[in-house]
Design a protein around this motif. Structure first.
Motif, PDB file in Angstrom:
ATOM      1  N   TYR A 178       0.834  -1.206   0.000  1.00 27.17           N
ATOM      2  CA  TYR A 178       0.000   0.000   0.000  1.00 27.17           C
ATOM      3  C   TYR A 178       0.868   1.255   0.000  1.00 27.17           C
ATOM      4  O   TYR A 178       0.614   2.205  -0.757  1.00 27.17           O
ATOM      5  N   ALA A 179       1.911   1.261   0.820  1.00 31.99           N
ATOM      6  CA  ALA A 179       2.813   2.421   0.889  1.00 31.99           C
ATOM      7  C   ALA A 179       3.522   2.640  -0.446  1.00 31.99           C
ATOM      8  O   ALA A 179       3.658   3.781  -0.903  1.00 31.99           O
ATOM      9  N   ILE A 180       3.954   1.574  -1.076  1.00 30.52           N
ATOM     10  CA  ILE A 180       4.629   1.688  -2.367  1.00 30.52           C
ATOM     11  C   ILE A 180       3.667   2.249  -3.409  1.00 30.52           C
ATOM     12  O   ILE A 180       4.011   3.166  -4.169  1.00 30.52           O
ATOM     13  N   ALA A 181       2.451   1.713  -3.453  1.00 30.46           N
ATOM     14  CA  ALA A 181       1.468   2.143  -4.441  1.00 30.46           C
ATOM     15  C   ALA A 181       1.103   3.613  -4.288  1.00 30.46           C
ATOM     16  O   ALA A 181       0.806   4.289  -5.273  1.00 30.46           O
ATOM     17  N   CYS A 182       1.148   4.113  -3.058  1.00 32.63           N
ATOM     18  CA  CYS A 182       0.808   5.520  -2.801  1.00 32.63           C
ATOM     19  C   CYS A 182       2.017   6.447  -2.842  1.00 32.63           C
ATOM     20  O   CYS A 182       1.873   7.651  -2.653  1.00 32.63           O
ATOM     21  N   GLY A 183       3.198   5.906  -3.040  1.00 31.92           N
ATOM     22  CA  GLY A 183       4.393   6.738  -3.086  1.00 31.92           C
ATOM     23  C   GLY A 183       4.943   7.091  -1.717  1.00 31.92           C
ATOM     24  O   GLY A 183       5.882   7.888  -1.616  1.00 31.92           O
ATOM     25  N   ALA A 184       4.381   6.526  -0.658  1.00 32.03           N
ATOM     26  CA  ALA A 184       4.891   6.803   0.688  1.00 32.03           C
ATOM     27  C   ALA A 184       6.237   6.137   0.900  1.00 32.03           C
ATOM     28  O   ALA A 184       7.017   6.558   1.747  1.00 32.03           O
ATOM     29  N   LEU A 185       6.511   5.110   0.131  1.00 32.04           N
ATOM     30  CA  LEU A 185       7.799   4.420   0.169  1.00 32.04           C
ATOM     31  C   LEU A 185       8.327   4.376  -1.260  1.00 32.04           C
ATOM     32  O   LEU A 185       8.042   3.446  -2.014  1.00 32.04           O
ATOM     33  N   PRO A 186       9.084   5.404  -1.650  1.00 32.62           N
ATOM     34  CA  PRO A 186       9.507   5.497  -3.042  1.00 32.62           C
ATOM     35  C   PRO A 186      10.543   4.452  -3.470  1.00 32.62           C
ATOM     36  O   PRO A 186      10.627   4.128  -4.647  1.00 32.62           O
TER      37      PRO A 186
END
Length: 113
Positions: free
Chosen positions: A36-44
């Motif tokens: 989820y974080a990757i998909a939202c850019g929270a974890l680039p």
């Protein structure tokens, strides 16, 4: 003299399996968080998350399910990330900078969030 069988063996084994299953579910929830974080850019830098996942998954190899089944589950969760982001939206990350910091620090440390 023969030793008596352990009267607690079955219950101890059952408790150990239950703890392992709970730990595995916690691991999969961490994979979901990373996805989820990757998909939202929270974890680039998704490679950091993948490294943490790869490191932690070896603890579970062939303990609860065959390696191939576990890999399929992990890969499916990672593939579902964009859909989860579309369904839930990414506002969670923009309104929770502490969560962004935690997921990034977890990835840098090679641990699950």
């Amino acid at each position: 003299m023969a030793q008596a069988p352990d009267p607690y063996a079955a219950s101890v084994a059952q408790a150990a399996r239950a703890r392992l299953q709970a730990s595995y579910e916690e691991f999969l929830n961490g994979v979901r968080t990373y996805s989820y974080a990757i998909a939202c850019g929270a974890l680039p830098l998704k490679s950091l998350a993948y490294g943490a996942i790869a490191q932690k998954r070896f603890y579970f190899v062939n303990k609860l399910e065959p390696f191939e089944a576990m890999e399929k589950t992990i890969n499916q969760i990672l593939a579902d990330g964009p859909g989860v982001a579309r369904d839930k939206g990414c506002e969670f990350w923009s309104s929770n900078p502490d969560a962004v910091l935690e997921v990034r620090q977890a990835a840098l440390a090679g641990r699950m969030p």
